[in-house]
Design an enzyme around this catalytic site. Structure first.
Site, PDB file in Angstrom:
ATOM      1  N   LEU A 142     -51.454 -17.801 -33.363  1.00 49.43           N
ATOM      2  CA  LEU A 142     -51.223 -18.048 -34.784  1.00 49.43           C
ATOM      3  C   LEU A 142     -49.729 -17.931 -35.045  1.00 49.43           C
ATOM      4  O   LEU A 142     -49.152 -16.853 -34.950  1.00 49.43           O
ATOM      5  CB  LEU A 142     -52.020 -17.045 -35.621  1.00 49.43           C
ATOM      6  CG  LEU A 142     -53.534 -17.069 -35.346  1.00 49.43           C
ATOM      7  CD1 LEU A 142     -54.236 -15.910 -36.041  1.00 49.43           C
ATOM      8  CD2 LEU A 142     -54.149 -18.401 -35.769  1.00 49.43           C
ATOM      9  N   ASN A 143     -49.105 -19.066 -35.380  1.00 48.68           N
ATOM     10  CA  ASN A 143     -47.645 -19.157 -35.429  1.00 48.68           C
ATOM     11  C   ASN A 143     -47.157 -19.671 -36.784  1.00 48.68           C
ATOM     12  O   ASN A 143     -46.170 -20.396 -36.855  1.00 48.68           O
ATOM     13  CB  ASN A 143     -47.162 -20.092 -34.297  1.00 48.68           C
ATOM     14  CG  ASN A 143     -45.653 -20.139 -34.166  1.00 48.68           C
ATOM     15  OD1 ASN A 143     -44.998 -19.109 -34.155  1.00 48.68           O
ATOM     16  ND2 ASN A 143     -45.100 -21.336 -34.088  1.00 48.68           N
ATOM     17  N   GLY A 144     -47.849 -19.281 -37.836  1.00 51.31           N
ATOM     18  CA  GLY A 144     -47.493 -19.803 -39.157  1.00 51.31           C
ATOM     19  C   GLY A 144     -46.542 -18.944 -39.946  1.00 51.31           C
ATOM     20  O   GLY A 144     -46.081 -19.341 -41.018  1.00 51.31           O
ATOM     21  N   GLY A 145     -46.233 -17.732 -39.433  1.00 51.11           N
ATOM     22  CA  GLY A 145     -45.461 -16.771 -40.221  1.00 51.11           C
ATOM     23  C   GLY A 145     -43.962 -16.881 -40.015  1.00 51.11           C
ATOM     24  O   GLY A 145     -43.475 -17.255 -38.945  1.00 51.11           O
ATOM     25  N   GLN A 175     -51.615 -25.876 -39.858  1.00 53.77           N
ATOM     26  CA  GLN A 175     -52.647 -25.455 -40.780  1.00 53.77           C
ATOM     27  C   GLN A 175     -52.411 -26.154 -42.114  1.00 53.77           C
ATOM     28  O   GLN A 175     -51.406 -26.833 -42.319  1.00 53.77           O
ATOM     29  CB  GLN A 175     -52.659 -23.932 -40.929  1.00 53.77           C
ATOM     30  CG  GLN A 175     -51.452 -23.323 -41.585  1.00 53.77           C
ATOM     31  CD  GLN A 175     -51.561 -21.804 -41.667  1.00 53.77           C
ATOM     32  OE1 GLN A 175     -50.746 -21.100 -41.097  1.00 53.77           O
ATOM     33  NE2 GLN A 175     -52.550 -21.296 -42.366  1.00 53.77           N
ATOM     34  N   ASN A 179     -52.620 -13.169 -32.937  1.00 53.23           N
ATOM     35  CA  ASN A 179     -51.338 -13.300 -33.624  1.00 53.23           C
ATOM     36  C   ASN A 179     -50.225 -13.353 -32.587  1.00 53.23           C
ATOM     37  O   ASN A 179     -50.230 -12.582 -31.627  1.00 53.23           O
ATOM     38  CB  ASN A 179     -51.096 -12.106 -34.549  1.00 53.23           C
ATOM     39  CG  ASN A 179     -52.154 -11.994 -35.630  1.00 53.23           C
ATOM     40  OD1 ASN A 179     -52.817 -12.958 -35.962  1.00 53.23           O
ATOM     41  ND2 ASN A 179     -52.292 -10.802 -36.192  1.00 53.23           N
ATOM     42  N   ASP A 234     -47.354 -12.275 -32.780  1.00 50.70           N
ATOM     43  CA  ASP A 234     -46.525 -11.061 -32.749  1.00 50.70           C
ATOM     44  C   ASP A 234     -47.248  -9.865 -32.144  1.00 50.70           C
ATOM     45  O   ASP A 234     -46.706  -8.766 -32.126  1.00 50.70           O
ATOM     46  CB  ASP A 234     -46.008 -10.718 -34.153  1.00 50.70           C
ATOM     47  CG  ASP A 234     -47.113 -10.370 -35.139  1.00 50.70           C
ATOM     48  OD1 ASP A 234     -48.285 -10.242 -34.719  1.00 50.70           O
ATOM     49  OD2 ASP A 234     -46.809 -10.220 -36.339  1.00 50.70           O
ATOM     50  N   LYS A 265     -44.658  -5.879 -36.615  1.00 54.66           N
ATOM     51  CA  LYS A 265     -44.593  -6.303 -38.014  1.00 54.66           C
ATOM     52  C   LYS A 265     -43.288  -5.866 -38.672  1.00 54.66           C
ATOM     53  O   LYS A 265     -42.865  -6.453 -39.658  1.00 54.66           O
ATOM     54  CB  LYS A 265     -45.769  -5.706 -38.807  1.00 54.66           C
ATOM     55  CG  LYS A 265     -47.147  -6.031 -38.248  1.00 54.66           C
ATOM     56  CD  LYS A 265     -47.463  -7.499 -38.361  1.00 54.66           C
ATOM     57  CE  LYS A 265     -48.883  -7.805 -37.884  1.00 54.66           C
ATOM     58  NZ  LYS A 265     -49.136  -9.274 -37.814  1.00 54.66           N
TER      59      LYS A 265
END
Length: 506
Positions: free
Chosen positions: A113-116, A190, A249, A251, A394
């Site tokens: 998941l690389n949307g951040g 996404q 995730n 991260d 985080k």
């Protein structure tokens, strides 16, 4: 889930004539929303209008549910603690035979998941390009891990990145550097949903153009199921003989491919394999807000703190009652994803995320979490994994831990230093002076020796010299206007330091 804040819901109970009023007004709001979305589609690039329409169809469903599902979706007295047969312990799993590993890996897809963005740590661009160890980024380490698997076992495990409109362009540029690497890398985006005005319940965007991106948002990682199906990658991987995807995730540096879990899924000892596995791990006091697994109306369900009624929040945070939490490392059957998307049986609770924009406008974002879909899959279970599989970054406090000598790095994966006498990670709390990576790096001449550290709290204007050693519990507090410089070579063991001073070398 927070109740909708619109005027027609606020202050009304759903009884008697109010029900008709609310239903009529809800339909009016849905019609008004549909009208505005139709206008927005027309402003999109001609080649993208079909895709935009497909995304907006899902947004409309979410919006309709948001208006209807006022109040908490969870009835607390229906919650049951998970039974042992629904959460396996990792030690129960068996390692595959060496000669079987290649066949297992050939049925796997790895999704990150690389949307951040890295804004919470003061960085621009995707979070995945922040340097975390030896100048290597989250993305570098992930690619190294998959390349090591493919080279070691002669396999072709693909890496898939779910980007958002915030990270896609920068990520695509960075991927050019991996052209000679033995990893096939795929990307898909996404959805892009419109932010809603809290007052009018209409989109604040008046055009699909990219100039005013503050009007749009990526709707949480629960969007992964629909988006990977829309991208056609799901069908492609199924046609290639892939069976499971492992999603995490980007991260979380502990989320490496685990052969024991993969072996369990592809060679179940009894019955059919679960369609969905959630890795959970034992909760500590640092994880009290993490989502947990419960049984609810006969189904395994992810319970998030946002769904908990206020008078039960302390109970939810209890480490003794709810002993595990979701790491967001998930193993899911590709065929099952295709089924639930096509049959429209996917259901995830809505996360209502209110925000105030820079211009003072109050908006609402409607999001979903990927793990909440667990109840939509057959035979879903949790696996209680060792803590080493949950190593998220985080904050700069997390970054200090993974950059320290607590870990060594091998083929892109971090391993706990065997010289540490106990496997738990120290609790680190760096104050606001360390929030941004630029400031954080400026305040450490070198990363301290933390091998024997249990707890570190730093607050105020504090700097660390080279080769500092921290042991036991160390608390350093510089009050407003004060400054504390920890000199090079200092050894702090079970120390509380405050005031305005420099510490002498031992």
């Amino acid at each position: 889930m927070a109740a909708p804040t619109s005027s027609f819901v606020r202050g009304h109970r759903r009884t008697g004539s109010d029900v008709q009023f609310i239903e009529r007004t809800r339909l009016d709001a849905v019609k008004a929303m549909n009208k505005e979305l139709a206008k927005l589609i027309q402003t999109g690039p001609p080649g993208l209008q079909e895709r935009i329409r497909a995304e907006f169809d899902e947004f409309e469903k979410l919006f309709g549910r948001y208006l209807q599902e006022a109040g908490h979706a969870i009835m607390w007295d229906k919650i049951r603690l998970v039974s042992d047969d629904l959460v396996k312990t990792y030690s129960e799993l068996q390692s595959p035979e060496t000669n079987a590993i290649k066949a297992l890996l050939n049925k796997l897809v790895v999704v990150k998941l690389n949307g951040g963005l890295g804004t919470s740590m003061g960085c621009k661009g995707p979070k995945s390009i922040i340097s975390v160890r030896n100048d290597l980024t989250f993305l570098d380490l992930t690619v190294q891990q998959i390349e090591h698997l493919n080279k070691t076992y002669g396999t072709d495990v693909p890496l898939v990145l779910m980007n958002s409109f915030n990270t896609d362009e920068d990520t695509e540029k960075i991927l050019q550097r991996y052209q000679q690497v033995k990893v096939k890398i795929f990307t898909f985006n996404q959805s892009r949903y419109p932010r809603i005005s809290r007052e009018s319940l209409l989109p604040i965007a008046n055009s699909f153009n990219t100039e005013n991106m503050e009007s749009w948002y990526p709707p949480g990682h629960g969007d992964v199921y629909q988006s990977i199906a829309n991208s056609k990658l799901l069908d492609q991987f199924i046609a290639d003989g892939k069976k499971y995807l492992f999603m995490s995730n980007i991260d979380n540096l502990g989320a490496t491919v685990d052969l024991n879990i993969l072996n369990f899924l592809l060679n179940p000892k009894t019955g059919s394999a679960p369609e969905f596995v959630m890795e959970v791990t034992d909760k500590t006091r640092a994880d009290v807000k993490g989502g947990t697994l419960v049984e609810y109306e006969g189904k395994l369900r992810l319970l998030e703190i946002a769904q908990v009624p206020k008078d039960h929040v302390d109970e939810f945070k209890s480490v003794s009652k709810f002993k595990i939490f979701n790491t967001n490392n998930l193993w899911i059957s590709l065929d099952a994803i295709k089924r639930v998307v096509e049959e429209n049986t996917l259901h995830m609770e809505i996360i209502v995320n209110p925000k105030t924009l820079d211009n003072g406008l109050n908006v609402v974002q409607l999001e979903t979490a990927v793990g909440a879909a667990i109840k939509s899959f057959e035979g879903a279970i949790g696996i209680n994994v060792p803590r080493r599989r949950f190593l998220p970054v985080k904050t700069t406090s997390d970054l200090l831990i993974v950059m320290s000598n607590l870990y060594s790095m091998k083929t892109g994966a971090l391993e706990m230093n065997p010289k540490r006498s106990f496997p738990s990670v120290p609790l680190v709390k760096l104050g606001s002076h360390f929030t941004k990576i630029k400031d954080y790096l400026h305040r450490f001449a070198s990363i301290p020796d933390m091998l024997e550290l249990d707890h570190l709290t730093v607050s105020g204007d504090v700097t660390f010299g080279k080769n500092v050693t921290l042991k036991g519990t160390v608390i350093i507090i510089a009050n407003h206007g004060d400054r504390i410089d920890i000199p090079s070579g200092a050894v702090l063991e079970n120390k509380i330091v405050s005031g305005n001073l420099r510490i002498l070398d031992h």
